[in-house]
Scaffold this motif. Structure first.
Motif, mmCIF file in Angstrom:
data_model
loop_
_atom_site.group_PDB
_atom_site.id
_atom_site.type_symbol
_atom_site.label_atom_id
_atom_site.label_comp_id
_atom_site.label_asym_id
_atom_site.label_seq_id
_atom_site.Cartn_x
_atom_site.Cartn_y
_atom_site.Cartn_z
ATOM 1 N N VAL A 7 -5.674 1.879 -8.480
ATOM 2 C CA VAL A 7 -5.168 2.961 -7.626
ATOM 3 C C VAL A 7 -5.826 2.927 -6.248
ATOM 4 O O VAL A 7 -7.047 2.736 -6.137
ATOM 5 N N CYS A 8 -4.998 3.111 -5.189
ATOM 6 C CA CYS A 8 -5.534 3.329 -3.840
ATOM 7 C C CYS A 8 -4.763 4.487 -3.205
ATOM 8 O O CYS A 8 -4.146 5.282 -3.926
ATOM 9 N N LEU A 9 -4.776 4.588 -1.901
ATOM 10 C CA LEU A 9 -4.094 5.716 -1.237
ATOM 11 C C LEU A 9 -2.587 5.465 -1.093
ATOM 12 O O LEU A 9 -1.763 6.247 -1.559
ATOM 13 N N GLY A 10 -2.236 4.349 -0.439
ATOM 14 C CA GLY A 10 -0.828 4.109 -0.110
ATOM 15 C C GLY A 10 -0.075 3.259 -1.116
ATOM 16 O O GLY A 10 1.145 3.229 -1.116
ATOM 17 N N ASN A 11 -0.816 2.527 -1.973
ATOM 18 C CA ASN A 11 -0.231 1.535 -2.899
ATOM 19 C C ASN A 11 0.536 0.451 -2.139
ATOM 20 O O ASN A 11 1.536 -0.093 -2.630
ATOM 21 N N ILE A 12 0.053 0.138 -0.911
ATOM 22 C CA ILE A 12 0.665 -0.989 -0.185
ATOM 23 C C ILE A 12 -0.360 -2.030 0.262
ATOM 24 O O ILE A 12 0.035 -3.113 0.688
ATOM 25 N N CYS A 13 -1.659 -1.732 0.184
ATOM 26 C CA CYS A 13 -2.662 -2.744 0.567
ATOM 27 C C CYS A 13 -3.580 -3.111 -0.607
ATOM 28 O O CYS A 13 -3.419 -4.156 -1.229
ATOM 29 N N ARG A 14 -4.532 -2.231 -0.913
ATOM 30 C CA ARG A 14 -5.586 -2.619 -1.871
ATOM 31 C C ARG A 14 -5.129 -2.682 -3.322
ATOM 32 O O ARG A 14 -5.414 -3.655 -4.022
ATOM 33 N N SER A 15 -4.434 -1.645 -3.807
ATOM 34 C CA SER A 15 -4.098 -1.668 -5.244
ATOM 35 C C SER A 15 -3.000 -2.663 -5.614
ATOM 36 O O SER A 15 -3.100 -3.283 -6.683
ATOM 37 N N PRO A 16 -1.966 -2.891 -4.761
ATOM 38 C CA PRO A 16 -1.046 -3.972 -5.133
ATOM 39 C C PRO A 16 -1.721 -5.343 -5.101
ATOM 40 O O PRO A 16 -1.390 -6.227 -5.895
ATOM 41 N N LYS A 82 -7.708 2.389 -18.804
ATOM 42 C CA LYS A 82 -8.690 2.433 -17.708
ATOM 43 C C LYS A 82 -7.950 2.561 -16.376
ATOM 44 O O LYS A 82 -6.887 1.963 -16.185
ATOM 45 N N ILE A 83 -8.536 3.345 -15.466
ATOM 46 C CA ILE A 83 -7.945 3.563 -14.139
ATOM 47 C C ILE A 83 -9.027 3.259 -13.106
ATOM 48 O O ILE A 83 -10.068 3.929 -13.084
ATOM 49 N N TYR A 84 -8.803 2.203 -12.314
ATOM 50 C CA TYR A 84 -9.811 1.776 -11.336
ATOM 51 C C TYR A 84 -9.377 2.170 -9.928
ATOM 52 O O TYR A 84 -8.281 1.798 -9.487
ATOM 53 N N VAL A 85 -10.239 2.896 -9.226
ATOM 54 C CA VAL A 85 -9.940 3.346 -7.866
ATOM 55 C C VAL A 85 -10.735 2.532 -6.848
ATOM 56 O O VAL A 85 -11.726 1.878 -7.190
ATOM 57 N N MET A 86 -10.262 2.600 -5.590
ATOM 58 C CA MET A 86 -10.878 1.800 -4.525
ATOM 59 C C MET A 86 -11.979 2.547 -3.789
ATOM 60 O O MET A 86 -12.938 1.931 -3.327
ATOM 61 N N ASP A 87 -11.801 3.879 -3.622
ATOM 62 C CA ASP A 87 -12.805 4.609 -2.836
ATOM 63 C C ASP A 87 -12.974 6.042 -3.346
ATOM 64 O O ASP A 87 -12.286 6.478 -4.272
ATOM 65 N N GLU A 121 -17.269 1.086 -2.397
ATOM 66 C CA GLU A 121 -15.851 1.269 -2.091
ATOM 67 C C GLU A 121 -15.221 -0.029 -1.568
ATOM 68 O O GLU A 121 -15.885 -0.793 -0.862
ATOM 69 N N VAL A 122 -13.940 -0.231 -1.889
ATOM 70 C CA VAL A 122 -13.166 -1.300 -1.239
ATOM 71 C C VAL A 122 -12.660 -0.689 0.064
ATOM 72 O O VAL A 122 -11.883 0.275 0.035
ATOM 73 N N PRO A 123 -13.090 -1.223 1.228
ATOM 74 C CA PRO A 123 -12.678 -0.611 2.498
ATOM 75 C C PRO A 123 -11.168 -0.719 2.705
ATOM 76 O O PRO A 123 -10.549 -1.684 2.264
ATOM 77 N N ASP A 124 -10.609 0.279 3.367
ATOM 78 C CA ASP A 124 -9.177 0.280 3.646
ATOM 79 C C ASP A 124 -8.908 -0.655 4.831
ATOM 80 O O ASP A 124 -9.392 -0.403 5.929
ATOM 81 N N PRO A 125 -8.144 -1.751 4.626
ATOM 82 C CA PRO A 125 -7.920 -2.712 5.718
ATOM 83 C C PRO A 125 -6.789 -2.289 6.644
ATOM 84 O O PRO A 125 -6.516 -2.952 7.648
#
Ligand code: 4NP
Length: 153
Positions: A7-16, A82-87, A121-125
């Protein structure tokens, strides 16, 4: 079968990206694990991943183009182990939808697979340059390998 959601915020960068890497590694290792991704926001529902994320992943032989964004929902706690988040902000948004301790225990930072207990955290690119996407790829790839190693061992 184990079921993992990233899971991330937009589901267009980190989580996909994490979804595509996990799907790639699961196939390579012939594992029986269900993988999906979602975003806590509704901003990009139905969209393909960010062009920059797609082109960076393609350089590493990972095809993200078929993926489409969806929003994280409360039912995801029933559907996934399990649910893994980025930040930190993803963590707080996901925890707001938990109903009990069992739900809460499913949630963790993705980078805790590589750096246990550090809550990194995985930084938001999204708002940065090309190097940001490459750095995120390397961080996420290693975390996905470490995650699957821990399931296999
Ligand atoms: P993601 O990146 O959470 O890694 O998918 C973002 C994508 C879009 C936005 C923010 C973060 N946005 O504000 O639209």
């Amino acid at each position: 079968m184990q079921k993992i959601l990233v899971v991330c915020l937009g589901n267009i960068c980190r989580s996909p990206l994490a979804e595509g890497i996990l799907l790639h590694l699961v196939a390579e290792r012939k594992l029986n694990i269900h993988i999906d991704s979602a975003g806590t926001s509704s901003f990009h529902i139905g969209e393909a991943p960010d062009k920059r994320t797609i082109s960076n992943a393609k350089k590493h032989n990972i095809d993200l183009s078929p993926l489409r964004a969806r929003q994280f929902v409360q039912e995801d706690f029933e559907r996934f182990d399990k649910i893994y988040v980025m930040d930190k902000s993803n963590l707080s948004n996901v925890l707001q939808l938990t109903l009990d301790r069992n739900d809460q225990q499913k949630v963790d930072y993705l980078l805790n697979c590589s750096f246990p207990g550090k809550n990194m955290e995985v930084p938001d690119p999204y708002f940065g340059g090309e190097q940001g996407f490459e750095d995120v790829f390397n961080l996420v790839y290693k975390a996905c390998e470490d995650l699957l190693d821990s399931i296999q061992n």
